[in-house]
Design an enzyme around this catalytic site. Structure first.
Site, short mmCIF file in Angstrom:
data_model
loop_
_atom_site.label_atom_id
_atom_site.label_comp_id
_atom_site.label_asym_id
_atom_site.label_seq_id
_atom_site.Cartn_x
_atom_site.Cartn_y
_atom_site.Cartn_z
N SER A 23 1.06 -1.02 -0.05
CA SER A 23 0.11 0.10 0.09
C SER A 23 0.93 1.28 -0.02
CB SER A 23 -0.99 0.06 1.31
OG SER A 23 -0.45 -0.13 2.52
N GLU A 25 1.38 5.73 0.63
CA GLU A 25 0.96 6.92 1.27
C GLU A 25 1.26 7.90 0.32
OE1 GLU A 25 1.31 7.91 5.86
OE2 GLU A 25 2.37 9.32 5.05
N ASP A 117 -0.47 15.17 15.05
CA ASP A 117 0.32 15.99 15.67
C ASP A 117 -0.20 17.26 16.25
OD1 ASP A 117 2.23 14.27 14.92
OD2 ASP A 117 2.50 15.17 12.87
N PHE A 228 13.06 15.12 9.92
CA PHE A 228 11.65 14.63 10.12
C PHE A 228 11.42 13.37 10.96
CE2 PHE A 228 7.73 12.42 8.70
CZ PHE A 228 6.89 13.14 9.05
N HIS A 278 3.90 -1.07 4.02
CA HIS A 278 3.05 0.24 3.47
C HIS A 278 4.45 1.20 3.13
CE1 HIS A 278 -0.06 3.42 3.54
NE2 HIS A 278 0.81 4.20 4.40
#
Length: 306
Positions: A23, A25, A117, A228, A278
């Site tokens: 999958s 994102e 967040d 990040f 993913h």
């Protein structure tokens, strides 16, 4: 040391890799150029027939409408199954419930439910909306209460959530989300596979039996990505960082190294029985496409993405 395999062993491994499910994102674009880039990426990856594709939702719900419009376009123009990210941040229960209703009305049957967040970004204090869902578990329960036919995925943290007191407390949170109706967990990025397997042992020991899907991020821009992920609680091992030394101004070599490292990670996971992945694509197709190919996943040339 080279890992030697016999032809028979290699054949068994190859057959196993072909069973992998994937999958992807994406994040909603901010500009017309980013929109074009996203759709080039979607068109490139769609023939790999992912199980679903998810679209993120910014801090404080800052990308709410862009997330919705991206989901709508995926539904209208592709055969892909979209999963909409949804968070608790910055909205009342009524507002969140309305968003869920909108998604259900247009045909979305999969939501990735997250606490989200803080509005000020990772590292700033988190505060829930006084009239909102107070936790991701409450959000999952709210979604399932409204529309029981919506599948809900949630997050998982092989190195524990940065705000969790300890691993036990973090797994308590995951169990609450499962008890509320979540049927899949997708992990935060990790680079040491042992962290994933140790986490999986802890989760299974608590009686949590839903799929714990490893989240994989090819590091297109190592410095940027490291900043990040470390803020989100991911450890970047020294051996991993060393592979990108001296490549700050060499994007082409950096891309080759990133693909090699990520491909090695997923192949080792697959060798130990992991069959679902993913990918955090960062709206780029090249490395993810190559890694999927190495997993034995081939594009369906007849499929049209748009």
């Amino acid at each position: 040391m080279t890992d030697l395999t016999t032809p028979a062993t290699a054949d068994r491994q190859d057959r196993h890799l072909k069973r992998a499910a994937i999958s992807f994102e994406f994040f909603p674009p901010k500009t017309e150029e980013m929109e074009r880039n996203l759709w080039e990426t979607i068109n490139r990856l769609a023939p790999l027939e992912p199980k679903f594709v998810s679209v993120t939702y910014g801090a404080g719900g800052s990308t709410r409408e862009r997330t919705h419009s991206t989901i709508m376009r995926i539904l209208k123009e592709t055969a892909l199954l979209p999963a909409a990210h949804l968070t608790c941040v910055g909205a009342s229960r009524g507002e969140i419930d309305e968003i869920v209703d909108r998604y259900h009305e247009v045909g979305v049957r999969h939501i990735v439910a997250l606490r989200g967040d803080p509005v000020g970004g990772i590292g700033t204090p988190y505060s829930s909306h006084p009239e909102g869902y107070q936790s991701s578990a409450e959000l999952v329960a709210g979604i399932k209460r409204q529309h029981g036919d919506i599948e809900v995925s949630v997050s998982a943290y092989p190195e524990k959530h940065p705000e969790a007191r300890d691993f036990d407390a973090d797994i308590d949170t995951l169990k609450a989300k499962v008890d509320a109706g979540a049927t899949r967990a997708i992990t935060q990025v990790f680079f040491d596979n042992d962290l994933y397997f140790r986490y999986l042992d802890r989760v299974r020991a608590r009686g949590i039996d839903i799929p714990i899907v490893p989240g994989i991020m090819p590091m297109h821009n190592f410095k940027q990505a490291r900043n990040f992920v470390t803020r989100a609680g991911t450890t970047v091992p020294d051996w991993f960082a060393a592979k990108f030394e001296g490549l700050d101004d060499d994007a082409e070599t950096r891309k080759l190294v990133a693909a090699t490292v990520a491909a090695g990670q997923v192949q080792k996971l697959a060798k130990h029985g992991v069959d679902t992945f993913h990918f955090y694509t960062m709206n780029r197709a090249d490395l993810v496409f190559a890694i999927s190919h190495l997993l034995g996943i081939r594009a369906k040339s007849a499929q049209k993405a748009a």
